[in-house]
Structure formats: structure tokens, C-alpha cells
Design a protein around this motif. Structure first.
Motif, PDB file in Angstrom:
ATOM      1  N   VAL A  36      33.786  70.204  61.639  1.00 63.84           N
ATOM      2  CA  VAL A  36      34.485  70.517  60.398  1.00 63.84           C
ATOM      3  C   VAL A  36      34.005  69.536  59.336  1.00 63.84           C
ATOM      4  CG1 VAL A  36      36.738  70.751  59.285  1.00 63.84           C
ATOM      5  CG2 VAL A  36      36.474  71.325  61.702  1.00 63.84           C
ATOM      6  N   TYR A  37      33.887  70.008  58.113  1.00 63.27           N
ATOM      7  CA  TYR A  37      33.375  69.182  57.025  1.00 63.27           C
ATOM      8  C   TYR A  37      34.389  69.077  55.892  1.00 63.27           C
ATOM      9  CZ  TYR A  37      29.048  70.439  59.420  1.00 63.27           C
ATOM     10  OH  TYR A  37      28.080  70.644  60.371  1.00 63.27           O
ATOM     11  N   LEU A  38      34.277  68.007  55.151  1.00 61.26           N
ATOM     12  CA  LEU A  38      35.042  67.862  53.921  1.00 61.26           C
ATOM     13  C   LEU A  38      34.094  67.330  52.854  1.00 61.26           C
ATOM     14  CD1 LEU A  38      37.919  68.147  52.691  1.00 61.26           C
ATOM     15  CD2 LEU A  38      38.162  65.668  53.021  1.00 61.26           C
ATOM     16  N   GLN A  39      33.721  68.199  51.930  1.00 61.52           N
ATOM     17  CA  GLN A  39      32.891  67.781  50.807  1.00 61.52           C
ATOM     18  C   GLN A  39      33.810  67.223  49.727  1.00 61.52           C
ATOM     19  OE1 GLN A  39      29.450  67.827  50.431  1.00 61.52           O
ATOM     20  NE2 GLN A  39      29.854  66.720  48.519  1.00 61.52           N
ATOM     21  N   THR A  40      33.589  65.974  49.378  1.00 59.47           N
ATOM     22  CA  THR A  40      34.435  65.326  48.375  1.00 59.47           C
ATOM     23  C   THR A  40      33.603  65.031  47.141  1.00 59.47           C
ATOM     24  OG1 THR A  40      34.005  63.071  49.173  1.00 59.47           O
ATOM     25  CG2 THR A  40      35.784  64.270  50.233  1.00 59.47           C
ATOM     26  N   GLY A  95      31.945  58.548  55.819  1.00 59.88           N
ATOM     27  CA  GLY A  95      32.600  57.746  54.786  1.00 59.88           C
ATOM     28  C   GLY A  95      31.678  56.666  54.248  1.00 59.88           C
ATOM     29  N   GLY A  96      32.155  55.962  53.226  1.00 58.98           N
ATOM     30  CA  GLY A  96      31.366  54.892  52.642  1.00 58.98           C
ATOM     31  C   GLY A  96      31.960  54.420  51.343  1.00 58.98           C
ATOM     32  N   LEU A  97      31.173  53.617  50.630  1.00 58.19           N
ATOM     33  CA  LEU A  97      31.582  53.071  49.340  1.00 58.19           C
ATOM     34  C   LEU A  97      30.824  53.809  48.246  1.00 58.19           C
ATOM     35  CD1 LEU A  97      32.911  50.913  47.519  1.00 58.19           C
ATOM     36  CD2 LEU A  97      30.949  49.438  48.011  1.00 58.19           C
ATOM     37  N   VAL A  98      31.567  54.390  47.311  1.00 55.18           N
ATOM     38  CA  VAL A  98      30.948  55.100  46.194  1.00 55.18           C
ATOM     39  C   VAL A  98      31.634  54.712  44.901  1.00 55.18           C
ATOM     40  CG1 VAL A  98      30.206  57.083  47.563  1.00 55.18           C
ATOM     41  CG2 VAL A  98      32.462  57.097  46.494  1.00 55.18           C
ATOM     42  N   GLN A  99      30.972  54.968  43.796  1.00 55.32           N
ATOM     43  CA  GLN A  99      31.567  54.735  42.489  1.00 55.32           C
ATOM     44  C   GLN A  99      32.394  55.935  42.060  1.00 55.32           C
ATOM     45  OE1 GLN A  99      28.205  53.789  39.949  1.00 55.32           O
ATOM     46  NE2 GLN A  99      28.455  51.601  40.360  1.00 55.32           N
ATOM     47  N   THR A 100      33.270  55.713  41.118  1.00 56.68           N
ATOM     48  CA  THR A 100      34.057  56.808  40.555  1.00 56.68           C
ATOM     49  C   THR A 100      33.116  57.920  40.087  1.00 56.68           C
ATOM     50  OG1 THR A 100      35.834  55.331  39.859  1.00 56.68           O
ATOM     51  CG2 THR A 100      35.645  57.443  38.717  1.00 56.68           C
ATOM     52  N   GLY A 101      33.477  59.148  40.471  1.00 53.98           N
ATOM     53  CA  GLY A 101      32.653  60.295  40.123  1.00 53.98           C
ATOM     54  C   GLY A 101      31.651  60.677  41.191  1.00 53.98           C
ATOM     55  N   GLY A 102      31.516  59.839  42.192  1.00 58.55           N
ATOM     56  CA  GLY A 102      30.548  60.099  43.249  1.00 58.55           C
ATOM     57  C   GLY A 102      31.033  61.128  44.255  1.00 58.55           C
ATOM     58  N   SER A 103      30.190  61.365  45.264  1.00 61.31           N
ATOM     59  CA  SER A 103      30.477  62.377  46.278  1.00 61.31           C
ATOM     60  C   SER A 103      30.174  61.842  47.668  1.00 61.31           C
ATOM     61  CB  SER A 103      29.632  63.632  46.039  1.00 61.31           C
ATOM     62  OG  SER A 103      29.902  64.220  44.793  1.00 61.31           O
ATOM     63  N   LEU A 104      30.872  62.376  48.630  1.00 61.40           N
ATOM     64  CA  LEU A 104      30.618  62.104  50.041  1.00 61.40           C
ATOM     65  C   LEU A 104      30.884  63.380  50.829  1.00 61.40           C
ATOM     66  CD1 LEU A 104      32.402  58.655  50.589  1.00 61.40           C
ATOM     67  CD2 LEU A 104      29.945  59.058  50.679  1.00 61.40           C
ATOM     68  N   ARG A 105      30.150  63.551  51.908  1.00 65.83           N
ATOM     69  CA  ARG A 105      30.408  64.664  52.816  1.00 65.83           C
ATOM     70  C   ARG A 105      30.870  64.100  54.137  1.00 65.83           C
ATOM     71  NH1 ARG A 105      26.503  68.939  55.935  1.00 65.83           N
ATOM     72  NH2 ARG A 105      27.834  70.779  55.762  1.00 65.83           N
ATOM     73  N   LEU A 106      32.113  64.355  54.457  1.00 63.11           N
ATOM     74  CA  LEU A 106      32.689  63.880  55.704  1.00 63.11           C
ATOM     75  C   LEU A 106      32.498  64.932  56.788  1.00 63.11           C
ATOM     76  CD1 LEU A 106      36.040  62.382  54.364  1.00 63.11           C
ATOM     77  CD2 LEU A 106      33.733  61.394  54.341  1.00 63.11           C
ATOM     78  N   SER A 107      32.282  64.468  58.005  1.00 57.69           N
ATOM     79  CA  SER A 107      32.136  65.356  59.147  1.00 57.69           C
ATOM     80  C   SER A 107      33.132  64.986  60.222  1.00 57.69           C
ATOM     81  CB  SER A 107      30.719  65.275  59.716  1.00 57.69           C
ATOM     82  OG  SER A 107      29.761  65.690  58.784  1.00 57.69           O
ATOM     83  N   CYS A 108      33.508  65.969  61.001  1.00 53.90           N
ATOM     84  CA  CYS A 108      34.451  65.775  62.093  1.00 53.90           C
ATOM     85  C   CYS A 108      33.943  66.578  63.282  1.00 53.90           C
ATOM     86  CB  CYS A 108      35.829  66.249  61.663  1.00 53.90           C
ATOM     87  SG  CYS A 108      37.032  66.357  62.991  1.00 53.90           S
ATOM     88  N   ALA A 109      33.570  65.871  64.333  1.00 55.27           N
ATOM     89  CA  ALA A 109      33.008  66.524  65.514  1.00 55.27           C
ATOM     90  C   ALA A 109      33.962  66.432  66.690  1.00 55.27           C
ATOM     91  CB  ALA A 109      31.673  65.877  65.871  1.00 55.27           C
ATOM     92  N   ALA A 110      33.860  67.408  67.559  1.00 53.07           N
ATOM     93  CA  ALA A 110      34.695  67.445  68.755  1.00 53.07           C
ATOM     94  C   ALA A 110      33.779  67.499  69.981  1.00 53.07           C
ATOM     95  CB  ALA A 110      35.609  68.652  68.730  1.00 53.07           C
TER      96      ALA A 110
END
Length: 126
Positions: free
Chosen positions: A79-83, A9-24
Motif C-alpha cells: 500500500v502506498y501513500l503519496q504525500t 519517510g524522511g526529512l523534507v522542506q515545506t512543499g515537498g513530497s514523499l512516497r510512503l510504502s507499506c509492505a506485508a
């Protein structure tokens, strides 16, 4: 108690992208549906996306369809979530969790999932 670890996660501007990860760490959920949820201040935790154990089937909330992509790497227990095309209304803490029971049906209600982590904050500025 097993807990998942979300990151990216993080701070981005409108229109930006982030790749979230989830590890077990130390645990495999390769036989479970995995879900991403999010919770904004003052709101209920809501379903964002889900993926079946093999990754063959995915499901998205209407609000993120076409912008977010869920994927998984069972070899890495991640698991990933590309936003993409992020909007201010996407601002929330994002969580992932496995469904409580083994199977291939993706549920959208949070009670069907367990082992919540601490989440990762996504903030989208306008």
C-alpha cells in the motif's frame, strides 16, 4: 505475529513530497481495507487515509484531502501513500495497518485496525 513494514519517510522542506510504502511480507491483505495513520509527539494516533480492497474507494482526513493519495498494489502486497505539498504539521510517524475484519467499509478509528508496524518518520521543516 504479523507486522507490516513501512518505509519511505524522511526529512523534507515545506512543499515537498514523499512516497510512503507499506509492505506485508509473506501475508496478503487483498481482502481487507487498509489504513494509513500518523502520530505526532504528545498526540493520539490519527486516521490519515483508507482504501477498500479493490482500491475503488478511498477516504481521507480533511487535513490531508487534496494533498495525499492512497493506493495499493495487491499483487505486491503493498500500500502506498503519496504525500504532496507537505506542511510542518504533517510531521509525525506514519503507520499502516489492515482493518481487523474483511469487508469494504473504511473505518477511521484506530481500534478497527491491527498488525501495526514500526512506522516511518516524516519530518517537514519550515
Amino acid at each position: 505475529q504479523v507486522q507490516l513494514v513501512e518505509s519511505g519517510g524522511g526529512l523534507v522542506q515545506t512543499g515537498g513530497s514523499l512516497r510512503l510504502s507499506c509492505a506485508a511480507p509473506g501475508r496478503t491483505f487483498s481482502r481487507y481495507v487498509m489504513g494509513w495513520f500518523r502520530q505526532a509527539p504528545g498526540r493520539e494516533r490519527e486516521f490519515v487515509a483508507g482504501i477498500t480492497p479493490t482500491g475503488a474507494v478511498t477516504l481521507y482526513a480533511d487535513s490531508v484531502k487534496g494533498r495525499f493519495t492512497i493506493s495499493r498494489d495487491n499483487a505486491k502486497n503493498t500500500v502506498y501513500l503519496q504525500t504532496n505539498s507537505l506542511k510542518p504539521e504533517d510531521t509525525a510517524v506514519y503507520y499502516c495497518a489492515p482493518k481487523r475484519t474483511i469487508g469494504t467499509v473504511i473505518k477511521t478509528n484506530r481500534d478497527a485496525y491491527d498488525y501495526w508496524g514500526q512506522g516511518t518518520q516524516v519530518t517537514v521543516s519550515s
